[in-house]
Design a protein around this motif. Structure first.
Motif, PDB file in Angstrom:
ATOM      1  N   GLU A  18      57.535  34.228 104.034  1.00 30.91           N
ATOM      2  CA  GLU A  18      57.902  33.637 105.327  1.00 30.91           C
ATOM      3  C   GLU A  18      58.219  34.725 106.353  1.00 30.91           C
TER       4      GLU A  18
ATOM      5  N   ASP B 298      59.574  27.232 109.073  1.00 30.05           N
ATOM      6  CA  ASP B 298      60.271  26.267 108.219  1.00 30.05           C
ATOM      7  C   ASP B 298      61.214  26.972 107.255  1.00 30.05           C
ATOM      8  N   SER B 299      61.480  28.252 107.506  1.00 31.44           N
ATOM      9  CA  SER B 299      62.441  28.991 106.692  1.00 31.44           C
ATOM     10  C   SER B 299      63.720  29.213 107.501  1.00 31.44           C
TER      11      SER B 299
ATOM     12  N   ARG C 152      59.980  21.526 107.270  1.00 37.98           N
ATOM     13  CA  ARG C 152      58.602  21.361 106.797  1.00 37.98           C
ATOM     14  C   ARG C 152      58.113  19.924 106.970  1.00 37.98           C
ATOM     15  N   GLU C 153      59.005  18.964 106.783  1.00 37.55           N
ATOM     16  CA  GLU C 153      58.619  17.556 106.920  1.00 37.55           C
ATOM     17  C   GLU C 153      58.217  17.207 108.356  1.00 37.55           C
TER      18      GLU C 153
ATOM     19  N   ASN D 135      56.650  19.453 110.359  1.00 40.30           N
ATOM     20  CA  ASN D 135      55.581  20.348 110.776  1.00 40.30           C
ATOM     21  C   ASN D 135      54.479  20.381 109.727  1.00 40.30           C
TER      22      ASN D 135
ATOM     23  N   HIS E  68      51.480  23.312 107.289  1.00 37.82           N
ATOM     24  CA  HIS E  68      51.063  23.177 105.894  1.00 37.82           C
ATOM     25  C   HIS E  68      49.547  22.981 105.808  1.00 37.82           C
TER      26      HIS E  68
END
Length: 128
Positions: A18, A42-43, A84-85, A87, A91
């Protein structure tokens, strides 16, 4: 919107991957001549390590230091943690990048699947 995927076969720690992605994103923006950027990751740990003023003693310290040095080259640089959910496009681009044998970069476009997911992400965060 600019994005990219760069393979790092020898990187095993997620936080290191990341942090490298942040450095590569900042360098990519500089190479394209951008002076103001918003970098989303997302980190949460990487974003916090870069934003904190105190010394970073995490395993990603060398990368945090490199990122902070790159930030100084921009007129404006803001970091945002994006779960993350929220974006899925990132992914989708990672999946696409992992299926290719070379690094991939997209300027003002992205793979069709990533664009579709980005549109869905935008719709899911709009107020009713």
């Amino acid at each position: 919107m600019e994005s990219g995927f760069q393979g790092h076969n020898l990187v095993r720690a997620v936080v290191t991957a990341e942090a490298l992605a942040v450095i590569n994103g900042l360098q990519f923006a500089l190479d394209l001549g951008f002076t103001k950027v918003i970098l989303e990751s997302d980190s949460r740990l990487v974003v916090q390590n870069i934003q904190q003023l105190s010394e970073d003693y995490s395993e990603s310290r060398p990368f945090t230091w490199d990122a902070k040095n790159l930030v100084r080259k921009f007129n404006s640089c803001r970091f945002q943690f994006i779960a993350r959910e929220r974006n899925g496009a990132a992914h989708a681009m990672t999946v696409k990048g992992m299926r290719t044998e070379r690094d991939s970069f997209w300027v003002e476009n992205a793979p069709l699947k990533a664009l579709e997911v980005a549109d869905s992400d935008r719709q899911s965060i709009r107020p009713p």
